[in-house]
Structure formats: structure tokens, C-alpha cells
Scaffold this motif. Sequence first.
Motif, short mmCIF file in Angstrom:
data_model
loop_
_atom_site.label_atom_id
_atom_site.label_comp_id
_atom_site.label_asym_id
_atom_site.label_seq_id
_atom_site.Cartn_x
_atom_site.Cartn_y
_atom_site.Cartn_z
N ASP A 28 0.84 -1.19 0.00
CA ASP A 28 0.00 0.00 0.00
C ASP A 28 0.87 1.24 0.00
OD1 ASP A 28 -2.38 1.47 0.13
OD2 ASP A 28 -2.39 1.47 2.31
N TYR A 29 0.50 2.21 -0.83
CA TYR A 29 1.16 3.51 -0.79
C TYR A 29 0.50 4.31 0.32
CZ TYR A 29 2.93 8.07 -2.01
OH TYR A 29 3.54 9.30 -1.96
N ARG A 30 1.27 4.71 1.32
CA ARG A 30 0.72 5.35 2.51
C ARG A 30 0.88 6.87 2.51
NH1 ARG A 30 -2.32 1.73 5.34
NH2 ARG A 30 -1.39 1.92 7.37
N GLY A 31 1.34 7.45 1.43
CA GLY A 31 1.59 8.88 1.42
C GLY A 31 2.93 9.18 2.07
N ASP A 32 3.29 10.44 2.11
CA ASP A 32 4.58 10.84 2.69
C ASP A 32 5.73 10.01 2.14
OD1 ASP A 32 3.37 12.82 4.20
OD2 ASP A 32 3.11 11.53 5.94
N ILE A 57 6.37 -6.26 8.48
CA ILE A 57 6.22 -5.09 7.62
C ILE A 57 7.59 -4.57 7.18
CG2 ILE A 57 6.13 -3.51 9.58
CD1 ILE A 57 4.15 -1.82 7.90
N VAL A 58 7.65 -4.16 5.94
CA VAL A 58 8.81 -3.48 5.39
C VAL A 58 8.30 -2.14 4.88
CG1 VAL A 58 10.61 -3.49 3.63
CG2 VAL A 58 9.93 -5.63 4.73
N ILE A 59 8.91 -1.06 5.34
CA ILE A 59 8.50 0.27 4.90
C ILE A 59 9.60 0.82 4.00
CG2 ILE A 59 7.89 2.61 5.61
CD1 ILE A 59 6.94 1.37 8.29
#
Length: 107
Positions: A28-32, A57-59
Motif C-alpha cells: 500500500d502507498y501510505r503517502g509521505d 512489515i517493510v516500509i
Amino acid sequence: MNSLVKTELEAICDEAKKIEHVTNCTADYRGDDQIWIVVESFLANDDGSRVERGRGIVILTTAQFTGKAWIHPFLLLSTFRRAIEDKHQGFSRYATDAEVQAYRQAI
């Protein structure tokens, strides 16, 4: 988010699902400028009497996302590997396919 990015996110998850022990993936693209890749795997205790689903999770930034080098089991499964190494809540290994199926049928 445009459809190209959505298509790219889906393609990344399709690749991640090919990795042994990854049972599901969402991106998912989460903004920022952050993209969250969430992988699912199942852990079990020694005798298989306890099986639990977990998520890691990998950010990434969009710049990191453009290359595929990060699609690697070491990175995507690091949360689960640490849990096994630490015997977190008694988990000592990945669950077998049969144990995962039994877990899913029981819920």
C-alpha cells in the motif's frame, strides 16, 4: 495513486508470495513517500500443537521501491526469523503447509 503504481504494488506482492513461507502479501502507498509491504507467515512450536499467523512489515520510500533488490527472503521474513531464533512465545519453526491448512480450517 495511479493505476500503474497499483499494478506495480500487486506485481511486487505476486513476487513476494513465491518466497517459501510467505502465505500472503499486501502493499500500500501510505503517502509521505512511504510504501508499506506487509507479508504474512505462520509459525509453530516444536510439536505443531500451536500455530499462529504473523505479519511482518517493510516500509520503503518510493526511491527504494523502484528496484527489486529488496524482494529477498532475508528482509521480508526477518521478523519471523527473529521470533524463531528468540523462541518468542514458544515458536521454534515455520508451520508446515498441513499445519497452516488446519489453522485456516479451524478459524
